[in-house]
Design an enzyme around this catalytic site. Structure first.
Site, PDB file in Angstrom:
ATOM      1  N   CYS A  89      69.720  47.333  31.856  1.00 34.37           N
ATOM      2  CA  CYS A  89      70.899  46.712  31.245  1.00 34.37           C
ATOM      3  C   CYS A  89      70.989  47.055  29.750  1.00 34.37           C
ATOM      4  O   CYS A  89      71.290  48.196  29.426  1.00 34.37           O
ATOM      5  CB  CYS A  89      70.879  45.206  31.518  1.00 34.37           C
ATOM      6  SG  CYS A  89      72.511  44.491  31.478  1.00 34.37           S
ATOM      7  N   HIS A 186      69.229  44.146  37.055  1.00 32.32           N
ATOM      8  CA  HIS A 186      67.963  43.527  36.629  1.00 32.32           C
ATOM      9  C   HIS A 186      66.961  43.362  37.773  1.00 32.32           C
ATOM     10  O   HIS A 186      66.802  42.251  38.284  1.00 32.32           O
ATOM     11  CB  HIS A 186      68.245  42.132  36.063  1.00 32.32           C
ATOM     12  CG  HIS A 186      68.937  42.133  34.746  1.00 32.32           C
ATOM     13  ND1 HIS A 186      68.264  42.112  33.548  1.00 32.32           N
ATOM     14  CD2 HIS A 186      70.243  42.149  34.435  1.00 32.32           C
ATOM     15  CE1 HIS A 186      69.122  42.118  32.557  1.00 32.32           C
ATOM     16  NE2 HIS A 186      70.342  42.139  33.063  1.00 32.32           N
ATOM     17  N   GLU A 188      63.886  42.977  37.562  1.00 33.32           N
ATOM     18  CA  GLU A 188      62.829  42.026  37.172  1.00 33.32           C
ATOM     19  C   GLU A 188      63.197  40.583  37.502  1.00 33.32           C
ATOM     20  O   GLU A 188      62.363  39.694  37.413  1.00 33.32           O
ATOM     21  CB  GLU A 188      62.500  42.185  35.674  1.00 33.32           C
ATOM     22  CG  GLU A 188      63.481  41.565  34.685  1.00 33.32           C
ATOM     23  CD  GLU A 188      64.793  42.330  34.517  1.00 33.32           C
ATOM     24  OE1 GLU A 188      65.049  43.290  35.268  1.00 33.32           O
ATOM     25  OE2 GLU A 188      65.586  41.932  33.640  1.00 33.32           O
TER      26      GLU A 188
HETATM   27  N1  GLN Z   1      75.906  42.750  27.435  1.00 28.62           N
HETATM   28  C1  GLN Z   1      74.661  43.243  26.934  1.00 28.62           C
HETATM   29  C2  GLN Z   1      74.885  44.410  25.969  1.00 28.62           C
HETATM   30  O1  GLN Z   1      75.949  44.943  25.942  1.00 28.62           O
HETATM   31  C3  GLN Z   1      73.734  43.658  28.061  1.00 28.62           C
HETATM   32  C4  GLN Z   1      73.458  42.495  28.973  1.00 28.62           C
HETATM   33  C5  GLN Z   1      72.109  42.502  29.596  1.00 28.62           C
HETATM   34  O2  GLN Z   1      71.204  43.197  29.164  1.00 28.62           O
HETATM   35  N2  GLN Z   1      71.939  41.668  30.594  1.00 28.62           N
HETATM   36  O3  GLN Z   1      74.000  44.791  25.279  1.00 28.62           O
END
Ligand code: GLN
Length: 209
Positions: A89, A186, A188
């Site tokens: 992410c 995710h 994890e």
């Molecule tokens: N919205 C976050 C970003 O743009 C990422 C979200 C996340 O890591 N769960 O950095």
């Protein structure tokens, strides 16, 4: 040709998780559960003898800014030139070369991302993903539970980078470039440790190359 499944001992890996902000504890917990030696990374000297690094989810602007403040940006870039890094992410955003914003990135992967592509927190969702690459890890291939939290989309995969997973509508949510791995979701936060094991597989592949 299908690659053969290679058994490996997780105890032979030392993996660091960037512990500046975000869901690093969850990654550490999965790695410990599968028997990997772990390190919480906050200082450049902590990355010297690692086999691989995970950059967790969180807020990529915050992680990037802290990485600059802690003098970690260049050491991470150098590490990624030689060894395996997996970004989940916000971590995937950090690995990208372009996030359409002015923020510190590692720029290690030839991917472009669109941050918060699904909208705000309320637009977080879970969906089953087909990830054929995981067949190398498990003898019982099945879909993977994808948890998306204000997730980015990978909008371009170029050069040496390749797509690992798409949403049912075709949008890209995971990519690999040699020993570098980016997932918009995710793993994890699930009980399914196959992507973590896949990351160990990438480390092992890199070691053997
Ligand atoms: N919205 C976050 C970003 O743009 C990422 C979200 C996340 O890591 N769960 O950095």
């Amino acid at each position: 040709m299908k690659k053969t499944r290679q058994p490996f001992d997780p105890g032979h890996f030392k993996v660091g998780v960037l512990a500046l902000q975000g869901s690093f504890r969850e990654h550490l917990a999965v790695l410990k559960r599968i028997g990997v030696e772990v390190v919480e990374i906050r200082l450049p000297e902590q990355i010297q003898d690692l086999d691989g690094i995970i950059i967790p989810g969180g807020e990529s602007t915050t992680i990037g800014k802290l990485a600059v403040d802690f003098d970690l940006l260049n050491p991470l870039r150098e590490f990624g030139g030689k060894k395996a890094i997996w970004g989940t992410c916000a971590g995937a955003i950090m690995l990208s070369k372009d996030a359409h914003r002015n923020q510190p990135l590692l720029g290690l992967m030839d991917i472009t991302v669109d941050r918060n592509a699904f909208g705000r927190q309320i637009a977080s969702f879970e969906t089953e993903l087909d990830i054929p690459a995981l067949d190398i890890i498990s003898s019982a291939p099945s879909s993977f539970p994808g948890i998306f939290i204000r997730a980015p989309l990978i909008t371009a995969v170029e050069g040496e980078a390749e797509i690992l997973a798409n949403l049912p509508d075709g949008r890209i949510v995971a990519a690999r470039q040699g020993h570098l791995l980016a997932t918009a979701f995710h793993p994890e936060l699930t009980d399914d440790d196959r992507v973590h094991r896949y990351f160990l597989h990438l480390i092992q592949e890199k070691r053997a190359s």
